[in-house]
Design a protein around this motif. Sequence first.
Motif, mmCIF file in Angstrom:
data_model
loop_
_atom_site.group_PDB
_atom_site.id
_atom_site.type_symbol
_atom_site.label_atom_id
_atom_site.label_comp_id
_atom_site.label_asym_id
_atom_site.label_seq_id
_atom_site.Cartn_x
_atom_site.Cartn_y
_atom_site.Cartn_z
ATOM 1 N N TYR A 89 -2.715 -30.095 95.112
ATOM 2 C CA TYR A 89 -2.598 -29.765 93.691
ATOM 3 C C TYR A 89 -1.388 -30.508 93.099
ATOM 4 C CZ TYR A 89 -5.389 -25.767 95.299
ATOM 5 O OH TYR A 89 -6.345 -24.968 95.871
ATOM 6 N N PRO A 90 -1.510 -31.830 92.887
ATOM 7 C CA PRO A 90 -0.350 -32.579 92.379
ATOM 8 C C PRO A 90 0.109 -32.043 91.014
ATOM 9 C CG PRO A 90 -2.128 -34.069 93.036
ATOM 10 C CD PRO A 90 -2.679 -32.678 93.067
ATOM 11 N N PRO A 91 1.384 -31.733 90.908
ATOM 12 C CA PRO A 91 1.864 -31.160 89.641
ATOM 13 C C PRO A 91 1.943 -32.208 88.535
ATOM 14 C CG PRO A 91 3.702 -31.508 91.127
ATOM 15 C CD PRO A 91 2.454 -31.843 91.893
ATOM 16 N N THR A 92 1.608 -31.771 87.329
ATOM 17 C CA THR A 92 1.850 -32.595 86.148
ATOM 18 C C THR A 92 3.047 -32.044 85.376
ATOM 19 O OG1 THR A 92 0.241 -31.325 84.854
ATOM 20 C CG2 THR A 92 -0.557 -33.325 85.938
ATOM 21 N N ASN A 93 3.364 -30.772 85.639
ATOM 22 C CA ASN A 93 4.534 -30.164 84.998
ATOM 23 C C ASN A 93 4.883 -28.858 85.720
ATOM 24 O OD1 ASN A 93 6.634 -29.970 83.184
ATOM 25 N ND2 ASN A 93 5.393 -29.118 81.544
ATOM 26 N N PHE A 94 6.133 -28.465 85.597
ATOM 27 C CA PHE A 94 6.577 -27.156 86.059
ATOM 28 C C PHE A 94 7.674 -26.679 85.129
ATOM 29 C CE2 PHE A 94 9.403 -24.353 88.516
ATOM 30 C CZ PHE A 94 8.497 -23.351 88.811
ATOM 31 N N THR A 95 7.457 -25.507 84.534
ATOM 32 C CA THR A 95 8.448 -24.922 83.630
ATOM 33 C C THR A 95 8.643 -23.454 83.983
ATOM 34 O OG1 THR A 95 6.730 -24.390 82.012
ATOM 35 C CG2 THR A 95 7.916 -26.453 81.676
ATOM 36 N N TYR A 96 9.821 -22.948 83.675
ATOM 37 C CA TYR A 96 10.106 -21.533 83.888
ATOM 38 C C TYR A 96 9.620 -20.731 82.686
ATOM 39 C CZ TYR A 96 13.056 -22.844 87.818
ATOM 40 O OH TYR A 96 13.521 -23.337 89.009
ATOM 41 N N ILE A 97 8.953 -19.630 82.994
ATOM 42 C CA ILE A 97 8.490 -18.699 81.971
ATOM 43 C C ILE A 97 9.511 -17.575 81.816
ATOM 44 C CG2 ILE A 97 6.680 -17.031 81.381
ATOM 45 C CD1 ILE A 97 4.802 -18.752 83.149
ATOM 46 N N HIS A 98 10.102 -17.189 82.947
ATOM 47 C CA HIS A 98 11.031 -16.055 82.952
ATOM 48 C C HIS A 98 12.075 -16.281 84.050
ATOM 49 C CE1 HIS A 98 12.303 -11.969 82.163
ATOM 50 N NE2 HIS A 98 12.225 -11.682 83.448
ATOM 51 N N LYS A 99 13.331 -15.939 83.738
ATOM 52 C CA LYS A 99 14.416 -16.041 84.720
ATOM 53 C C LYS A 99 15.275 -14.789 84.631
ATOM 54 C CE LYS A 99 15.348 -20.451 83.072
ATOM 55 N NZ LYS A 99 16.259 -21.552 82.818
ATOM 56 N N VAL A 100 15.600 -14.225 85.784
ATOM 57 C CA VAL A 100 16.569 -13.133 85.871
ATOM 58 C C VAL A 100 17.727 -13.679 86.698
ATOM 59 C CG1 VAL A 100 17.037 -10.805 86.692
ATOM 60 C CG2 VAL A 100 14.805 -11.343 85.704
ATOM 61 N N LEU A 101 18.807 -14.028 86.021
ATOM 62 C CA LEU A 101 19.938 -14.670 86.687
ATOM 63 C C LEU A 101 21.195 -13.816 86.663
ATOM 64 C CD1 LEU A 101 19.453 -18.285 85.276
ATOM 65 C CD2 LEU A 101 18.483 -17.275 87.346
ATOM 66 N N ASP A 102 21.122 -12.625 86.084
ATOM 67 C CA ASP A 102 22.323 -11.808 85.928
ATOM 68 C C ASP A 102 22.574 -10.828 87.070
ATOM 69 O OD1 ASP A 102 20.114 -10.323 85.220
ATOM 70 O OD2 ASP A 102 21.063 -9.335 83.517
ATOM 71 N N LYS A 103 21.681 -10.733 88.014
ATOM 72 C CA LYS A 103 21.885 -9.863 89.177
ATOM 73 C C LYS A 103 22.797 -10.590 90.176
ATOM 74 C CE LYS A 103 18.491 -6.846 88.180
ATOM 75 N NZ LYS A 103 18.814 -5.575 87.663
ATOM 76 N N PHE B 50 15.843 -14.320 90.214
ATOM 77 C CA PHE B 50 14.390 -14.210 90.221
ATOM 78 C C PHE B 50 13.840 -15.120 89.136
ATOM 79 C CE2 PHE B 50 10.539 -12.030 88.692
ATOM 80 C CZ PHE B 50 9.856 -11.831 89.886
ATOM 81 N N THR B 51 12.852 -15.939 89.478
ATOM 82 C CA THR B 51 12.235 -16.799 88.476
ATOM 83 C C THR B 51 10.719 -16.718 88.565
ATOM 84 O OG1 THR B 51 12.134 -18.763 89.893
ATOM 85 C CG2 THR B 51 14.145 -18.473 88.577
ATOM 86 N N ILE B 52 10.085 -16.896 87.428
ATOM 87 C CA ILE B 52 8.635 -17.050 87.352
ATOM 88 C C ILE B 52 8.392 -18.342 86.596
ATOM 89 C CG2 ILE B 52 6.459 -16.123 86.474
ATOM 90 C CD1 ILE B 52 7.769 -13.328 86.583
ATOM 91 N N GLY B 53 7.585 -19.204 87.183
ATOM 92 C CA GLY B 53 7.319 -20.479 86.551
ATOM 93 C C GLY B 53 5.839 -20.784 86.477
ATOM 94 N N GLU B 54 5.496 -21.738 85.614
ATOM 95 C CA GLU B 54 4.118 -22.195 85.490
ATOM 96 C C GLU B 54 4.006 -23.576 86.105
ATOM 97 O OE1 GLU B 54 0.635 -22.390 82.162
ATOM 98 O OE2 GLU B 54 2.620 -23.073 81.545
ATOM 99 N N TYR B 55 3.175 -23.666 87.135
ATOM 100 C CA TYR B 55 2.906 -24.901 87.866
ATOM 101 C C TYR B 55 1.605 -25.464 87.296
ATOM 102 C CZ TYR B 55 2.098 -27.880 92.009
ATOM 103 O OH TYR B 55 1.883 -28.931 92.876
ATOM 104 N N VAL B 56 1.701 -26.585 86.596
ATOM 105 C CA VAL B 56 0.530 -27.184 85.960
ATOM 106 C C VAL B 56 0.059 -28.367 86.804
ATOM 107 C CG1 VAL B 56 -0.362 -28.270 83.851
ATOM 108 C CG2 VAL B 56 1.400 -26.482 83.694
ATOM 109 N N TYR B 57 -1.240 -28.406 87.062
ATOM 110 C CA TYR B 57 -1.864 -29.524 87.783
ATOM 111 C C TYR B 57 -3.143 -29.887 87.042
ATOM 112 C CZ TYR B 57 -4.929 -25.948 89.812
ATOM 113 O OH TYR B 57 -5.816 -24.927 89.989
#
Length: 140
Positions: free
Chosen positions: A86-100, A105-112
């Motif tokens: 599944y070669p990626p064409t893009n990857f972006t973060y949808i949600h990040k929890v960085l204050d803990k 914790f991150t959630i990202g969208e892997y586009v192929y």
Amino acid sequence: MKRISISNILLVTAFMMGLAQAAEAQNAQAIPDVIENIRVSIKMANSKELTTFMGDMVEIQLPDQDRNNYSKTQAEFVLRDFMKKYPPTNFTYIHKVLDKEDFKFTIGEYVYAGGSMRITMVIKPSNSKYQIDSIVIERK
């Protein structure tokens, strides 16, 4: 003589606390860089670079498979094979929890070419740096 000793102790203690706060601030500043470097590694399908952000063992779950623990070397091959399939064409973060403090914790969208998948990552501090603890890749 005791005043000098106590003064020296207080001075050294204040200095050490300052160093600890500076190290903590440096760690806090480092996480955005780590998160960005992980994003670029995934977007560029660079599994070798991605594993530099992992500890000795990492938990990975691929679509339609059970979670498994892999060594860093095994993880590189597993992720390389996934990214070839599944070669990626893009990857972006949808949600990040960085204050803990104990994890990030991150959630990202892997586009192929065939669609997109969700990648969830838990990143924990280990050996004075942040490392990927788990990666879950799932179909949307």
